[in-house]
Design an enzyme around this catalytic site. Sequence first.
Site, short mmCIF file in Angstrom:
data_model
loop_
_atom_site.label_atom_id
_atom_site.label_comp_id
_atom_site.label_asym_id
_atom_site.label_seq_id
_atom_site.Cartn_x
_atom_site.Cartn_y
_atom_site.Cartn_z
N ASN A 93 -10.17 -0.54 0.13
CA ASN A 93 -8.71 -0.43 0.12
C ASN A 93 -8.19 -0.91 -1.24
OD1 ASN A 93 -5.97 -0.75 0.49
ND2 ASN A 93 -6.14 -1.79 2.47
N CYS A 152 0.82 -1.22 0.00
CA CYS A 152 0.00 0.00 0.00
C CYS A 152 0.85 1.27 0.00
CB CYS A 152 -0.95 0.00 1.19
SG CYS A 152 -1.94 -1.49 1.29
N HIS A 207 -3.63 6.84 3.19
CA HIS A 207 -3.99 5.55 2.60
C HIS A 207 -5.40 5.20 3.08
CE1 HIS A 207 -4.11 1.50 1.35
NE2 HIS A 207 -3.86 0.96 2.54
O1 UT7 Z 1 -3.74 -1.79 3.56
C1 UT7 Z 1 -2.83 -2.28 4.51
C2 UT7 Z 1 -3.25 -1.91 5.83
N1 UT7 Z 1 -4.48 -2.58 6.18
C3 UT7 Z 1 -5.07 -2.20 7.24
O2 UT7 Z 1 -4.58 -1.28 7.83
C4 UT7 Z 1 -6.27 -2.95 7.75
C5 UT7 Z 1 -6.18 -3.01 9.24
N2 UT7 Z 1 -7.22 -3.71 9.93
C6 UT7 Z 1 -8.51 -3.35 9.94
O3 UT7 Z 1 -8.91 -2.48 9.23
C7 UT7 Z 1 -9.43 -4.02 10.94
O4 UT7 Z 1 -8.66 -4.76 11.86
C8 UT7 Z 1 -10.47 -4.97 10.29
C9 UT7 Z 1 -11.52 -4.16 9.55
C10 UT7 Z 1 -9.78 -5.92 9.32
C11 UT7 Z 1 -11.17 -5.78 11.36
O5 UT7 Z 1 -11.75 -4.92 12.32
P1 UT7 Z 1 -11.58 -5.24 13.87
O6 UT7 Z 1 -12.33 -4.24 14.61
O7 UT7 Z 1 -10.11 -5.32 14.13
O8 UT7 Z 1 -12.31 -6.63 14.01
P2 UT7 Z 1 -11.73 -8.01 14.55
O9 UT7 Z 1 -10.73 -8.55 13.59
O10 UT7 Z 1 -11.32 -7.84 15.96
O11 UT7 Z 1 -13.01 -8.89 14.50
C12 UT7 Z 1 -14.08 -8.64 15.39
C13 UT7 Z 1 -15.16 -9.66 15.10
C14 UT7 Z 1 -14.65 -11.10 15.04
O12 UT7 Z 1 -15.63 -11.92 15.62
P3 UT7 Z 1 -15.42 -12.53 17.10
O13 UT7 Z 1 -14.16 -13.34 17.01
O14 UT7 Z 1 -15.29 -11.34 17.99
O15 UT7 Z 1 -16.66 -13.33 17.30
C15 UT7 Z 1 -14.58 -11.37 13.57
O16 UT7 Z 1 -14.75 -12.75 13.28
O17 UT7 Z 1 -15.74 -9.39 13.83
C16 UT7 Z 1 -15.75 -10.58 13.06
N3 UT7 Z 1 -15.64 -10.24 11.66
C17 UT7 Z 1 -16.69 -9.99 10.88
N4 UT7 Z 1 -18.01 -9.98 11.15
C18 UT7 Z 1 -18.83 -9.67 10.12
C19 UT7 Z 1 -14.50 -10.10 10.94
N5 UT7 Z 1 -14.82 -9.77 9.67
C20 UT7 Z 1 -16.17 -9.69 9.61
C21 UT7 Z 1 -17.07 -9.39 8.60
N6 UT7 Z 1 -18.38 -9.38 8.90
N7 UT7 Z 1 -16.68 -9.09 7.35
#
Ligand code: UT7
Length: 345
Positions: free
Chosen positions: A302, A132, A272
């Site tokens: 993204n 990125c 970004h």
């Molecule tokens: O481009 C390079 C740089 N990239 C980034 O900077 C991306 C960085 N990361 C992020 O943007 C975020 O971490 C995400 C959007 C990927 C995830 O958000 P989060 O608040 O960190 O969520 P999480 O990974 O802690 O997941 C929370 C919950 C999980 O469920 P449990 O384990 O708490 O039951 C996931 O399984 O949300 C669940 N989950 C979803 N639920 C519905 C993860 N993806 C989804 C989804 N829909 N698409």
Amino acid sequence: MKTEKSQTFVNPRILGGNATRTCSIAGVGSYVPDRVLSNIELEKIVDTSDTWITTRTGIKERRMAGPEQYTSDLAAEAARRAMAHAGITPDQIDLIIVATITPDTPFPSTACWLQHKIGAHRAAAFDVEAACSGFLYGLEIGQQFVMTQTYNTVLVIGAEKLSSIIDWKDRNTCVLFGDGAGAVILRNRPQSHGLLTVCMGADGSKTGLLGMPGGGSRCPASHESVDERLHFLRMDGKETFKHAVTAMCNAAREALHRCHIEIGQVACIIPHQANRRIIDAVTERLHARADQVFVNLEKYGNTSAASVAIALDEAVRAGRIHRGDLVLMVAFGAGFTWASAVIEW
Ligand code: UT7
């Protein structure tokens, strides 16, 4: 809202000894495919919801390239628009740099596929891979050639067909990404400051947190690697998020420091476009105002190396950036890599 303006900033390049030559963005252009994939449609593909995606990321929809549309096709359209904006023809381009993690082929480079497509037959061509941060890495490389007078006209592009490496069974990642391309033409522009600085950095100890495990010399393609879904993008989102906020803030501060400017003097900040919450956290920590920051991730998600370049083009076309404005760009991606740049437009 009007930004504070002063002439106290300096161009570190010029202080470096070359007082007559500067590198400016002479033209900018972008392209996204027509096909829109909405959050509602994604609800039918994986166990997700529009509400989750919107609240956790800010993304509402993203663009998808067609099966016969490759990264170089997206790049070519962005390049044509940037050339038109700069008022140049393909034969004037000396060098093409394409930043991408989704090349048309592992080799030859996407830059070579593109060179032929746009008819830039005089140009040298190569790819840069810094995920990125790739567009800003490309900007720094391109400007070095302009400043050293090796080349007069450099085309720098960030282009991605991320849909080609998305695992549509992984809800953690498939909702985040989209396809597109953004391009700039770099040239010497007398009596102007142009690109004031670009800062780049990397932390290779975090390669396991974001990447595509299969397809390289570590794990060549095999039936097993395909069965194990190793040819798709994988990410530890939570860890990546934390590193992204810290690295983008540090990179932005370094760029401002090098130019002796304060955040209040910046007319437009182009971060970004990975996650609205990352952008908000960076805005807050930099003590920037929300109205300084350009955001378009709700439309495209993204787009990795294309993200900053597309946003820059849209900001210019939306009248958010005017001649003489200071623009701060900052990115973070797999590697990890990060980069920031300050331009006097
Ligand atoms: O481009 C390079 C740089 N990239 C980034 O900077 C991306 C960085 N990361 C992020 O943007 C975020 O971490 C995400 C959007 C990927 C995830 O958000 P989060 O608040 O960190 O969520 P999480 O990974 O802690 O997941 C929370 C919950 C999980 O469920 P449990 O384990 O708490 O039951 C996931 O399984 O949300 C669940 N989950 C979803 N639920 C519905 C993860 N993806 C989804 C989804 N829909 N698409």
